[in-house]
Design a protein around this motif. Structure first.
Motif, mmCIF file in Angstrom:
data_model
loop_
_atom_site.group_PDB
_atom_site.id
_atom_site.type_symbol
_atom_site.label_atom_id
_atom_site.label_comp_id
_atom_site.label_asym_id
_atom_site.label_seq_id
_atom_site.Cartn_x
_atom_site.Cartn_y
_atom_site.Cartn_z
ATOM 1 N N VAL A 1 -5.601 12.562 6.097
ATOM 2 C CA VAL A 1 -4.440 12.214 5.282
ATOM 3 C C VAL A 1 -3.155 12.477 6.065
ATOM 4 C CG1 VAL A 1 -3.126 12.791 3.202
ATOM 5 C CG2 VAL A 1 -5.599 12.571 3.079
ATOM 6 N N GLN A 2 -3.098 13.614 6.745
ATOM 7 C CA GLN A 2 -1.910 13.959 7.526
ATOM 8 C C GLN A 2 -1.678 12.930 8.631
ATOM 9 O OE1 GLN A 2 -2.001 17.796 9.419
ATOM 10 N NE2 GLN A 2 0.052 17.599 10.240
ATOM 11 N N ALA A 3 -2.721 12.547 9.335
ATOM 12 C CA ALA A 3 -2.595 11.558 10.410
ATOM 13 C C ALA A 3 -2.147 10.212 9.853
ATOM 14 C CB ALA A 3 -3.920 11.410 11.144
ATOM 15 N N ALA A 4 -2.712 9.816 8.724
ATOM 16 C CA ALA A 4 -2.331 8.546 8.106
ATOM 17 C C ALA A 4 -0.873 8.591 7.632
ATOM 18 C CB ALA A 4 -3.257 8.231 6.939
ATOM 19 N N ALA A 5 -0.464 9.723 7.100
ATOM 20 C CA ALA A 5 0.917 9.864 6.625
ATOM 21 C C ALA A 5 1.901 9.799 7.791
ATOM 22 C CB ALA A 5 1.085 11.169 5.862
ATOM 23 N N GLU B 1 7.286 -4.790 8.134
ATOM 24 C CA GLU B 1 7.217 -4.491 6.705
ATOM 25 C C GLU B 1 5.760 -4.513 6.218
ATOM 26 O OE1 GLU B 1 10.020 -5.804 3.076
ATOM 27 O OE2 GLU B 1 9.055 -7.465 4.113
ATOM 28 N N ALA B 2 5.016 -5.529 6.632
ATOM 29 C CA ALA B 2 3.604 -5.623 6.252
ATOM 30 C C ALA B 2 2.795 -4.482 6.866
ATOM 31 C CB ALA B 2 3.041 -6.969 6.693
ATOM 32 N N ASP B 3 3.109 -4.133 8.102
ATOM 33 C CA ASP B 3 2.413 -3.039 8.764
ATOM 34 C C ASP B 3 2.664 -1.724 8.043
ATOM 35 O OD1 ASP B 3 0.844 -1.879 10.911
ATOM 36 O OD2 ASP B 3 2.736 -1.110 11.731
ATOM 37 N N ALA B 4 3.905 -1.486 7.642
ATOM 38 C CA ALA B 4 4.232 -0.246 6.928
ATOM 39 C C ALA B 4 3.493 -0.183 5.593
ATOM 40 C CB ALA B 4 5.739 -0.143 6.705
ATOM 41 N N LEU C 1 -3.402 2.986 3.767
ATOM 42 C CA LEU C 1 -4.450 3.747 4.447
ATOM 43 C C LEU C 1 -4.455 5.216 4.035
ATOM 44 C CD1 LEU C 1 -4.302 2.313 8.077
ATOM 45 C CD2 LEU C 1 -6.008 1.860 6.310
ATOM 46 N N ILE C 2 -3.332 5.700 3.558
ATOM 47 C CA ILE C 2 -3.281 7.102 3.113
ATOM 48 C C ILE C 2 -4.264 7.311 1.969
ATOM 49 C CG2 ILE C 2 -1.835 8.874 2.043
ATOM 50 C CD1 ILE C 2 0.536 7.650 3.596
ATOM 51 N N LYS C 3 -4.326 6.362 1.050
ATOM 52 C CA LYS C 3 -5.273 6.473 -0.075
ATOM 53 C C LYS C 3 -6.717 6.463 0.424
ATOM 54 C CE LYS C 3 -2.281 4.351 -3.488
ATOM 55 N NZ LYS C 3 -2.074 3.228 -4.390
#
Length: 69
Positions: free
Chosen positions: A39-43, A18-21, A27-29
């Motif tokens: 952004v795509q890789a982070a998503a 949960e914390a990792d998610a 990280l997307i921001k």
């Protein structure tokens, strides 16, 4: 291993997932300043982390363990 220890370990694993998610979605921001590929890789990474979290939540639910606050 007795059931309560197994449940505790699964709960701990779920909490880490949960914390990792949550971290991966944050990280997307941060990746927004680096361009669309970042952004795509982070998503994609965040989506995988959310799937892991949901998988652990489903296992806990099957055991009858509720983590609702």
């Amino acid at each position: 291993m007795n059931p309560s220890v197994a449940h505790a370990e699964l709960i701990a694993t779920f909490k880490r997932a949960e914390a990792d998610a949550a971290h991966k979605f944050g990280l997307i921001k941060a990746a927004a300043n680096k361009g669309p590929k970042a952004v795509q890789a982070a998503a994609e990474t965040a989506t995988k982390a959310a799937k892991r979290r949901d998988s652990y939540a489903k296992k806990l639910d099957a055991l009858g363990v509720s983590l609702k606050d």
